[in-house]
Write a protein that holds these residues in place. Structure first.
Motif, PDB file in Angstrom:
ATOM      1  N   ILE A  52      39.608  18.874  28.095  1.00  0.00           N
ATOM      2  CA  ILE A  52      40.627  17.756  28.601  1.00  0.00           C
ATOM      3  C   ILE A  52      40.003  17.076  29.707  1.00  0.00           C
ATOM      4  O   ILE A  52      40.745  16.466  30.142  1.00  0.00           O
ATOM      5  N   ARG A  53      38.692  16.694  30.551  1.00  0.00           N
ATOM      6  CA  ARG A  53      38.047  16.090  31.700  1.00  0.00           C
ATOM      7  C   ARG A  53      38.933  16.370  32.780  1.00  0.00           C
ATOM      8  O   ARG A  53      39.607  15.124  32.982  1.00  0.00           O
ATOM      9  N   CYS A  54      39.132  17.758  33.164  1.00  0.00           N
ATOM     10  CA  CYS A  54      39.694  17.427  34.773  1.00  0.00           C
ATOM     11  C   CYS A  54      39.233  18.972  35.162  1.00  0.00           C
ATOM     12  O   CYS A  54      38.844  19.977  34.183  1.00  0.00           O
ATOM     13  N   ASN A  55      39.277  19.527  36.321  1.00  0.00           N
ATOM     14  CA  ASN A  55      38.878  20.643  36.996  1.00  0.00           C
ATOM     15  C   ASN A  55      40.534  21.364  37.167  1.00  0.00           C
ATOM     16  O   ASN A  55      41.439  20.657  37.737  1.00  0.00           O
ATOM     17  N   ALA A  56      40.557  22.714  36.157  1.00  0.00           N
ATOM     18  CA  ALA A  56      41.727  22.852  36.050  1.00  0.00           C
ATOM     19  C   ALA A  56      41.363  24.380  36.922  1.00  0.00           C
ATOM     20  O   ALA A  56      40.564  25.064  37.657  1.00  0.00           O
ATOM     21  N   VAL A  57      42.312  25.212  37.196  1.00  0.00           N
ATOM     22  CA  VAL A  57      42.932  26.389  37.577  1.00  0.00           C
ATOM     23  C   VAL A  57      41.724  27.383  36.508  1.00  0.00           C
ATOM     24  O   VAL A  57      42.158  28.118  35.455  1.00  0.00           O
ATOM     25  N   SER A  58      40.698  28.286  37.057  1.00  0.00           N
ATOM     26  CA  SER A  58      40.248  29.198  36.438  1.00  0.00           C
ATOM     27  C   SER A  58      41.226  30.068  35.687  1.00  0.00           C
ATOM     28  O   SER A  58      41.655  30.590  36.552  1.00  0.00           O
ATOM     29  N   PRO A  59      40.899  30.315  34.073  1.00  0.00           N
ATOM     30  CA  PRO A  59      41.390  31.651  33.949  1.00  0.00           C
ATOM     31  C   PRO A  59      40.633  33.167  34.536  1.00  0.00           C
ATOM     32  O   PRO A  59      41.700  33.692  34.377  1.00  0.00           O
ATOM     33  N   ILE A  60      40.171  33.309  35.102  1.00  0.00           N
ATOM     34  CA  ILE A  60      39.621  34.456  35.989  1.00  0.00           C
ATOM     35  C   ILE A  60      39.464  34.583  37.622  1.00  0.00           C
ATOM     36  O   ILE A  60      39.826  35.655  38.152  1.00  0.00           O
ATOM     37  N   THR A  61      41.439  33.750  38.305  1.00  0.00           N
ATOM     38  CA  THR A  61      41.692  33.215  39.129  1.00  0.00           C
ATOM     39  C   THR A  61      42.178  34.674  40.137  1.00  0.00           C
ATOM     40  O   THR A  61      43.356  34.993  39.248  1.00  0.00           O
ATOM     41  N   PRO A  62      42.286  35.661  40.636  1.00  0.00           N
ATOM     42  CA  PRO A  62      42.974  37.236  40.729  1.00  0.00           C
ATOM     43  C   PRO A  62      44.329  36.181  41.044  1.00  0.00           C
ATOM     44  O   PRO A  62      44.569  35.461  41.806  1.00  0.00           O
ATOM     45  N   PRO A  63      45.019  36.630  40.596  1.00  0.00           N
ATOM     46  CA  PRO A  63      46.188  36.961  41.014  1.00  0.00           C
ATOM     47  C   PRO A  63      47.152  37.062  42.666  1.00  0.00           C
ATOM     48  O   PRO A  63      48.057  36.299  42.052  1.00  0.00           O
ATOM     49  N   SER A  64      46.581  37.881  43.113  1.00  0.00           N
ATOM     50  CA  SER A  64      46.408  37.823  44.810  1.00  0.00           C
ATOM     51  C   SER A  64      46.171  36.653  45.662  1.00  0.00           C
ATOM     52  O   SER A  64      46.951  36.828  46.089  1.00  0.00           O
ATOM     53  N   TRP A  65      45.776  36.291  44.745  1.00  0.00           N
ATOM     54  CA  TRP A  65      45.044  34.538  45.835  1.00  0.00           C
ATOM     55  C   TRP A  65      46.252  33.586  46.128  1.00  0.00           C
ATOM     56  O   TRP A  65      47.473  33.533  45.024  1.00  0.00           O
ATOM     57  N   PRO A  66      45.979  33.519  47.756  1.00  0.00           N
ATOM     58  CA  PRO A  66      47.225  32.277  47.871  1.00  0.00           C
ATOM     59  C   PRO A  66      48.233  31.086  46.313  1.00  0.00           C
ATOM     60  O   PRO A  66      49.499  31.046  46.112  1.00  0.00           O
ATOM     61  N   GLY A  67      46.891  30.576  45.970  1.00  0.00           N
ATOM     62  CA  GLY A  67      47.841  29.646  45.414  1.00  0.00           C
ATOM     63  C   GLY A  67      48.317  29.893  44.078  1.00  0.00           C
ATOM     64  O   GLY A  67      49.218  29.695  43.660  1.00  0.00           O
ATOM     65  N   MET A  68      47.820  31.429  43.123  1.00  0.00           N
ATOM     66  CA  MET A  68      48.710  31.759  42.501  1.00  0.00           C
ATOM     67  C   MET A  68      49.474  32.836  42.682  1.00  0.00           C
ATOM     68  O   MET A  68      50.755  32.929  41.986  1.00  0.00           O
ATOM     69  N   ALA A  69      49.349  33.205  43.467  1.00  0.00           N
ATOM     70  CA  ALA A  69      50.315  34.229  44.194  1.00  0.00           C
ATOM     71  C   ALA A  69      51.508  34.136  44.634  1.00  0.00           C
ATOM     72  O   ALA A  69      53.194  33.779  44.489  1.00  0.00           O
ATOM     73  N   SER A  70      51.334  32.758  45.128  1.00  0.00           N
ATOM     74  CA  SER A  70      53.174  32.404  45.430  1.00  0.00           C
ATOM     75  C   SER A  70      53.741  31.388  44.409  1.00  0.00           C
ATOM     76  O   SER A  70      55.244  30.763  44.308  1.00  0.00           O
ATOM     77  N   GLY A  71      52.965  31.313  43.463  1.00  0.00           N
ATOM     78  CA  GLY A  71      53.494  30.571  42.455  1.00  0.00           C
ATOM     79  C   GLY A  71      52.904  29.118  41.956  1.00  0.00           C
ATOM     80  O   GLY A  71      54.171  28.381  41.205  1.00  0.00           O
ATOM     81  N   ALA A  72      52.777  28.282  42.410  1.00  0.00           N
ATOM     82  CA  ALA A  72      52.729  26.544  43.207  1.00  0.00           C
ATOM     83  C   ALA A  72      51.477  26.591  41.589  1.00  0.00           C
ATOM     84  O   ALA A  72      52.175  25.364  41.544  1.00  0.00           O
ATOM     85  N   LEU A  73      50.949  27.391  42.042  1.00  0.00           N
ATOM     86  CA  LEU A  73      49.900  26.692  40.756  1.00  0.00           C
ATOM     87  C   LEU A  73      49.622  28.726  39.584  1.00  0.00           C
ATOM     88  O   LEU A  73      49.866  29.050  39.322  1.00  0.00           O
ATOM     89  N   GLN A  74      49.289  27.574  38.076  1.00  0.00           N
ATOM     90  CA  GLN A  74      48.941  28.673  36.957  1.00  0.00           C
ATOM     91  C   GLN A  74      47.642  28.395  36.252  1.00  0.00           C
ATOM     92  O   GLN A  74      47.221  27.168  36.963  1.00  0.00           O
ATOM     93  N   THR A  75      47.373  29.366  35.668  1.00  0.00           N
ATOM     94  CA  THR A  75      46.515  29.251  34.801  1.00  0.00           C
ATOM     95  C   THR A  75      46.195  27.856  34.377  1.00  0.00           C
ATOM     96  O   THR A  75      47.369  27.993  33.270  1.00  0.00           O
ATOM     97  N   GLY A  76      45.635  27.512  33.977  1.00  0.00           N
ATOM     98  CA  GLY A  76      45.230  25.547  33.333  1.00  0.00           C
ATOM     99  C   GLY A  76      45.380  24.664  33.450  1.00  0.00           C
ATOM    100  O   GLY A  76      45.800  23.347  32.607  1.00  0.00           O
TER     101      GLY A  76
END
Length: 812
Positions: A52-76
């Motif tokens: 898809i020619r872009c930098n995406a959120v890695s599927p192994i990002t720990p869900p406890s990291w701030p970007g994932m834990a806040s719900g702002a970003l999701q895998t993919g």
């Protein structure tokens, strides 16, 4: 049995060499992750997605990291802009400025694309710390080690089996794919690292799974080539994806732009095909196979249902949509690999023979059970109900707790014994009695049995010391402490307390079948908890088991002495008969030649007839006395009729006759009592009373002897009392005398109870109680019915008890 040594297959050798790749990749991943320390981040791991020619959120990002834990970003989520700057360049200097800011000034605006729709989100910028690195690596490195170890265990268990080799290849590829999920290398190095780890591995998971499916539980009898059907497809998908990254196949240059997406789709399809084939064959054999195969297949179904199912579906969903299910990352689904790997390895190794099989299967069972519980709690409780972001550290803590709990209940450890001791006392008592019985059965020597019993009782009740004194060695006490087992001399034998470390807390008599075998002394505890009724009940149970074991060993020891006692009894009886013949019969027989010579001379000399008649009359009287002596000897060798109606009268006749001989006053009560005892029981009862009277007259030197006979509904009782010297029954049991031993053995044969009460200087009382049960069909052959706990070894003792009759026949 095939004893030929087979060479190690080359396929297994190749796999052993390939096994180094996951370890190398995991080491690179862990070391390169240290480069993240102090780096600015928007709370996610970026991953370049060529499809898809872009930098995406890695599927192994720990869900406890701030970007994932806040719900702002999701895998993919495809990150396109950071504060109106293209995310393709990742402006680290701009991020560093925001990372060092405070008071809500570290927020940046992101423009992302989620499912084809652009979104604007605001996330904080922070610097990564050791906690973030551990949250990331704790979800990768332990999984790699577990999968890699299980692959080698299955491979080395049966390297000549194709299914084991395919299993090892699948799991090594899986471990390599997990190692390639993250790296902290630069772009050039990271490209090669990703190409030779996750890209190469993901292409082979589907084909190898399909290959394993056609080998489980049995290879296809026909069309065996079908197990290689997906291998060319996997090779083609790997080639397409690698060429899009490394550009080494010129012919694929026109398709390099779309090659990553096509390769990812192919990988997803092959995974689904492999999973469907595997679960389909496993389900078929679970339904149609025999019992052993069905059990194996059900374990595989549960393992893949709990482990492979969620992970494979989540991976296929990500490969097709570049998104993770349940609004989380793929990291929590990696933990399900523990269930998949251990369950599959257990099912494959359960019906194979190899070294340390029992230990390996036990460890696999504990890992499987603990991982299943941890994953169920994680998915249903933490993620599903509480929406908790589960990272590597949280899952490792959860799994460690469940594994420790499983280990606690699965193994017999000191902690579990302590738990049973304080909280599950009935289980502690059961285990203590089971161990005690097992150890007692393994000990044959009587002294060793007493030492072992004292040690086990001390350990069971957690006391400072335990002492045992048994009747066959009443001058010694076996003392067991926490450090040593020693033998102390008891002088005098009954002064037990002077030989003990302190006053015992519990004293228990060791008795079996009415015979006192010794005494058990239990000291105080070395723990603050006092002894209570449960502990006393356990001590009583163990004491009873020890008494029974001592009784059996004592009987065996006595039976080993029977041959010598038989020979001694024969010699003693021969001496008695010879003495009686010598003293009573031989003088008369020896005088007959002289009498005949005297008569002959009187006739030749013409002596008067009166003289000859007087000589004949004198020798006639001597012949009559000799006849009486012979009759007396025969009467003592063969008792009179002693049936139930004549037993009392026979005892009365014998008592009066022998007491007149010894000039002892005798008193007999109840001689006319009639009780229906059979001939076998009556004869043994007569012999027991006869021996008791003889012992009293010969050894006690009494002035008076009392014999009383009673009969009631429950049985027949005879009591012999004297006012003689008395003796110590315990000391007497240690001597080699045949009297008391024969009395006890006869009582045991007829199921009677023999009690001997005596003290030095206070006379002796012998009581025989015969139960009121008729014994039908008993013979004097010595054979015994198995009644009342009696056993066949006593038959040999009954032979010894009839030595008198045997010696009579020998003498005659």
């Amino acid at each position: 049995m095939d004893t030929k040594r087979h060479p190690f297959p080359w396929q297994a050798s190749v796999l052993l060499i390939f096994a180094g790749a996951p370890l190398i990749a995991g080491t690179i991943s862990f070391i390169s992750a240290l480069n993240l320390l102090g780096q600015p981040s928007i709370g996610i791991l970026p991953l370049w997605q060529g499809a898809i020619r872009c930098n995406a959120v890695s599927p192994i990002t720990p869900p406890s990291w701030p970007g994932m834990a806040s719900g702002a970003l999701q895998t993919g989520d495809c990150i396109e802009m950071i504060n109106d700057v293209s995310a393709l360049t990742w402006p680290y200097r701009e991020l560093e400025r925001y990372a060092d800011s405070h008071n809500q000034s570290n927020l940046v605006d992101l423009i992302i694309r989620r499912g084809g729709e652009p979104l604007i989100v605001r996330v904080p910028v922070l610097r990564l710390t050791w906690l973030h690195v551990l949250q990331l690596q704790a979800g990768i490195i332990p999984i790699i080690l577990v999968v890699w170890t299980l692959a080698l265990v299955v491979l080395l268990a049966q390297p000549h089996t194709e299914a084991n080799r395919v299993f090892a290849a699948l799991f090594l590829v899986l471990a390599l794919a997990i190692a390639g999920l993250f790296h902290g290398l630069n772009d050039a190095e990271g490209r090669y690292y990703t190409a030779f780890t996750i890209v190469s591995s993901m292409a082979w998971i589907g084909p190898l799974l399909h290959h394993l499916a056609l080998l489980t539980p049995r290879p296809l009898p026909r069309f065996a080539f079908l197990r290689f059907a997906l291998h060319p497809i996997g090779l083609a998908a790997m080639t397409l994806h690698l060429d899009s990254m490394l550009e080494f196949v010129p012919l694929l240059q026109p398709w390099r732009g779309s090659a990553p997406g096509v390769a990812s789709a192919i990988n997803g399809v092959t995974m689904l095909i492999g999973l469907a084939a595997f679960l389909g064959r496993v389900g078929f054999w679970a339904w149609r196979g025999d019992r052993s195969i069905a059990d194996q297949m059900w374990v595989l179904l549960m393992s893949w249902g709990l482990g492979a199912g969620p992970l494979t579906l989540a991976s296929a969903y990500y490969l097709l949509t570049y998104r993770a299910p349940l609004w989380t990352s793929l990291q929590p689904f990696l933990f399900c690999l523990l269930i998949l790997c251990t369950g599959t390895a257990y099912a494959m190794l359960r019906y194979q023979s190899f070294a340390y099989r029992g230990r390996v299967l036990n460890v696999l069972a504990m890992i499987y059970l603990s991982a299943a519980i941890a994953c169920v709690v994680m998915v249903i409780v933490l993620i599903g109900i509480f929406r908790t972001p589960v990272d590597g550290l949280l899952f490792m803590a959860l799994w460690s707790a469940t594994f420790a709990t499983t280990l606690f209940w699965h193994t017999d450890s000191p902690f579990r014994r302590l738990y049973r001791r304080f909280f599950l006392r009935h289980q502690h008592h059961y285990q203590a009695t089971l161990d005690f019985a097992t150890r007692m059965n393994q000990t044959s020597d009587l002294d060793a049995l007493v030492q072992q019993g004292a040690t086990l009782i001390r350990q069971a009740v957690m006391s400072d010391w335990v002492a045992v004194r048994h009747a066959l060695a009443s001058d010694r006490i076996w003392l067991a402490t926490a450090t040593i087992i020693e033998i102390r001399q008891a002088n005098p034998p009954h002064a037990d307390t002077t030989c003990l470390p302190e006053t015992p807390a519990v004293i228990c008599q060791l008795a079996s079948e009415g015979e006192l075998l010794g005494t058990l002394y239990v000291g105080a505890r070395h723990v603050p908890e006092p002894l209570d009724e449960e502990d006393e009940r356990l001590i009583g149970l163990l004491a009873t088991m020890l008494a029974h074991a001592m009784h059996i060993r004592a009987q065996i020891q006595r039976l080993s002495e029977v041959p010598a006692l038989m020979i001694a009894a024969q010699e003693q009886e021969r001496e008695r008969i010879a003495q009686e013949i010598h003293d009573g019969v031989l003088p008369v027989l020896g005088a007959l030649p002289f009498g005949l010579t005297q008569i002959e001379q009187s006739v030749q000399t013409g002596a008067p007839a009166d003289t000859i008649i007087s000589i004949c009359e004198a020798y006639r009287e001597r012949a009559v006395r000799t006849t009486r002596e012979l009759r007396s000897i025969l009467r003592h060798l063969q008792p009179p009729i002693v049936g139930g109606t004549h037993l009392g009268l026979s005892i009365q006749a014998f008592t009066q006759e022998i007491c007149n001989l010894y000039q002892v006053q005798a008193t007999i009560h109840g001689a006319t009592v009639v009780y229906p005892l059979d001939e076998f029981t009556s004869r043994h009862a007569y012999r027991i009373i006869q021996q008791a009277i003889v012992n009293a007259l010969q050894h006690a030197r009494p002035d008076r002897l009392d014999v009383s006979i009673e009969a009631e509904q429950h049985g027949w009782t005879c009591r012999v009392s004297d006012n003689g010297h008395g003796f110590d029954p315990q000391q007497s049991s240690q001597t080699n005398g045949f009297g008391i031993f024969s009395m006890r053995e006869r009582a045991r044969i007829i199921g009677a109870t023999l009690t001997i009460e005596s003290q030095p200087g206070q006379g002796t009382t012998v009581t025989l109680r015969v139960k009121g049960k008729k014994r039908e069909g008993r013979k004097e052959s010595g054979a015994l019915n198995i009644e009342g706990g009696q056993s066949t070894p006593l038959r040999y003792s009954s032979e010894a008890l009839r030595v008198e009759n045997e010696s009579t026949r020998i003498a005659s």
